[in-house]
Design a protein around this motif. Structure first.
Motif, PDB file in Angstrom:
ATOM      1  N   LEU A  48      10.574  -2.964  -2.625  1.00  0.00           N
ATOM      2  CA  LEU A  48      11.086  -1.792  -3.338  1.00  0.00           C
ATOM      3  C   LEU A  48      12.180  -2.153  -4.331  1.00  0.00           C
TER       4      LEU A  48
ATOM      5  N   LYS B 247      16.915  -3.054  -2.862  1.00  0.00           N
ATOM      6  CA  LYS B 247      17.969  -2.064  -3.090  1.00  0.00           C
ATOM      7  C   LYS B 247      19.111  -2.190  -2.078  1.00  0.00           C
TER       8      LYS B 247
ATOM      9  N   GLN C 120       9.993   6.348  -3.364  1.00  0.00           N
ATOM     10  CA  GLN C 120       9.497   5.625  -4.533  1.00  0.00           C
ATOM     11  C   GLN C 120       8.076   6.055  -4.895  1.00  0.00           C
TER      12      GLN C 120
ATOM     13  N   LYS D 144       7.900   9.352  -7.049  1.00  0.00           N
ATOM     14  CA  LYS D 144       8.554   9.430  -8.352  1.00  0.00           C
ATOM     15  C   LYS D 144       7.491   9.313  -9.433  1.00  0.00           C
TER      16      LYS D 144
ATOM     17  N   ASN E 110       6.691   6.017 -11.125  1.00  0.00           N
ATOM     18  CA  ASN E 110       6.034   4.971 -10.345  1.00  0.00           C
ATOM     19  C   ASN E 110       4.557   5.268 -10.130  1.00  0.00           C
TER      20      ASN E 110
ATOM     21  N   TYR F  55       3.392   1.553  -2.787  1.00  0.00           N
ATOM     22  CA  TYR F  55       4.474   2.161  -2.016  1.00  0.00           C
ATOM     23  C   TYR F  55       3.935   2.895  -0.790  1.00  0.00           C
TER      24      TYR F  55
END
Length: 380
Positions: free
Chosen positions: A95, A98, A165, A168, A171, A178
């Motif tokens: 991802l 993060k 994710q 969104k 994406n 994801y």
């Protein structure tokens, strides 16, 4: 009979994970992701092996049985902590790393693993998480439920990040990736919950193996990135590239243009000269696009059938028009000695802020292509 079935299921899952581990080591190209995925799979194999030893030796009497069973159970619970952390780390890396980019969050993310390791080792003497009686049978301790709760922290955390994710809009191109990462936590979570309620049933082994298998299959699908006929990028790579490019697009790096190209009279070529010649025509067109667009740092892909896409940055629309003209001239030259002329209708669009996802951008260029084709039909 019941113990035999438990052992057979565990060994079957171990065989699958070992096979995946072998394939992953052969096929992966990104080193960090390979290491993390390998660690998850290895820890999964070790966890299932310890579970296999437990069911094989539980209640058996032989010299040192109590000590061996105690160490096996302690190792099993320690391994669940390490595996949960490995799961979380792999998903976090996929991802965008993060959590690990923030020192405070990284330290906080280690707390559940460290706490579970301490409780598991301490249970050798305290019996908090587990105990082994005088007849060498395993029993859950008073604090047993702390173990799945600490593991669930990692699973819920990773699942929440993956879903955030996946949904969104920006994406769009990597949504399936994801969602597959979401399953890496979802299946073990459900299996672990069921096994907590139904002790002695090897549901965790099945859930964990299914999750790793699904992620592996998805990774392999992502690695298949080249159109075998033309040698160009395929549609999946186009979506991934353009999705990232749209996020990064801004005036400082120039104007982003998308070209959609469609071969004219391609059905006539197939019907008249055969599909083999049609394949040859596609290869010639792909070669022209490589020669013309490649030196201009354009991304080229075969979108499907006789349709191609090109994405690039140009300082003005005039430059984009010049590219279209150059493609047309190069196709005429390349097909001058062929039985038929090669032509392509080209529509293009410039990126704007109201285009949130790739289909927004593609539909604008595709609409321009439709207008070009309509104009050519009306001229005939």
């Amino acid at each position: 009979m019941y113990d035999l079935l438990y052992i057979e299921i565990n060994l079957f899952c171990v065989c699958i994970l070992v096979l995946l581990l072998h394939k992953a080591r052969l096929n992966y190209r990104r080193q960090t992701e390979q290491i993390l995925f390998t660690n998850v799979t290895l820890n999964g194999v070790l966890l299932l092996f310890l579970d296999f030893l437990w069911i094989l030796l539980d209640g058996k009497s032989f010299p040192g049985a109590y000590e061996i069973l105690t160490l096996i159970n302690a190792g099993y619970f320690v391994e669940t902590a390490v595996l949960a952390w490995g799961w979380f780390s792999y998903i976090d890396y996929c991802l965008g790393h993060k959590i690990h980019h923030h020192p405070l969050w990284r330290k906080l993310s280690l707390v559940p693993m460290v706490a579970l390791i301490v409780l598991s080792v301490a249970s050798i003497w305290t019996g908090w998480i587990f105990s082994v009686d005088d007849f060498n049978h395993y029993h859950r301790g008073e604090l047993y439920l702390v173990q799945p709760l600490l593991v669930y922290i990692y699973l819920f955390w990773a699942m929440a990040m993956s879903l955030a994710q996946a949904f969104k809009r920006k994406n769009y191109a990597e949504r399936n990736v994801y969602l597959s990462l979401f399953t890496l936590g979802f299946f073990p979570l459900v299996a672990s919950l069921l096994q907590t309620l139904l002790p002695g049933v090897p549901l965790l082994a099945v859930g964990m193996t299914l999750a790793i298998l699904m992620v592996f299959v998805n990774i392999q699908a992502q690695m298949i990135s080249v159109d075998p006929l033309t040698g160009l990028n395929n549609r999946l790579q186009f979506y991934k590239f353009l999705s990232k490019k749209m996020v990064a697009a801004r005036p400082a790096i120039g104007n982003l243009y998308l070209f959609v190209l469609d071969a004219d009279d391609f059905k006539h070529i197939n019907d008249t000269y055969g599909h083999g010649e049609g394949d040859n025509a596609l290869q010639v067109m792909a070669g022209v696009l490589k020669r013309v667009c490649g030196p201009r740092n354009c991304f080229i892909a075969r979108y499907g059938g006789d349709e191609f896409v090109v994405a690039g940055e140009f300082d003005s629309e005039e430059t984009a028009k010049n590219l279209v003209a150059l493609i047309d001239e190069s196709l005429k030259e390349a097909s001058s000695s062929m039985k038929y002329p090669l032509k392509m209708s080209v529509g293009y669009a410039e990126y704007s802020d109201d285009m949130e996802i790739v289909p927004d951008f593609f539909n604008k260029a595709d609409a321009a292509l439709y207008q070009v084709k309509e104009a050519r039909h009306s001229e005939r």
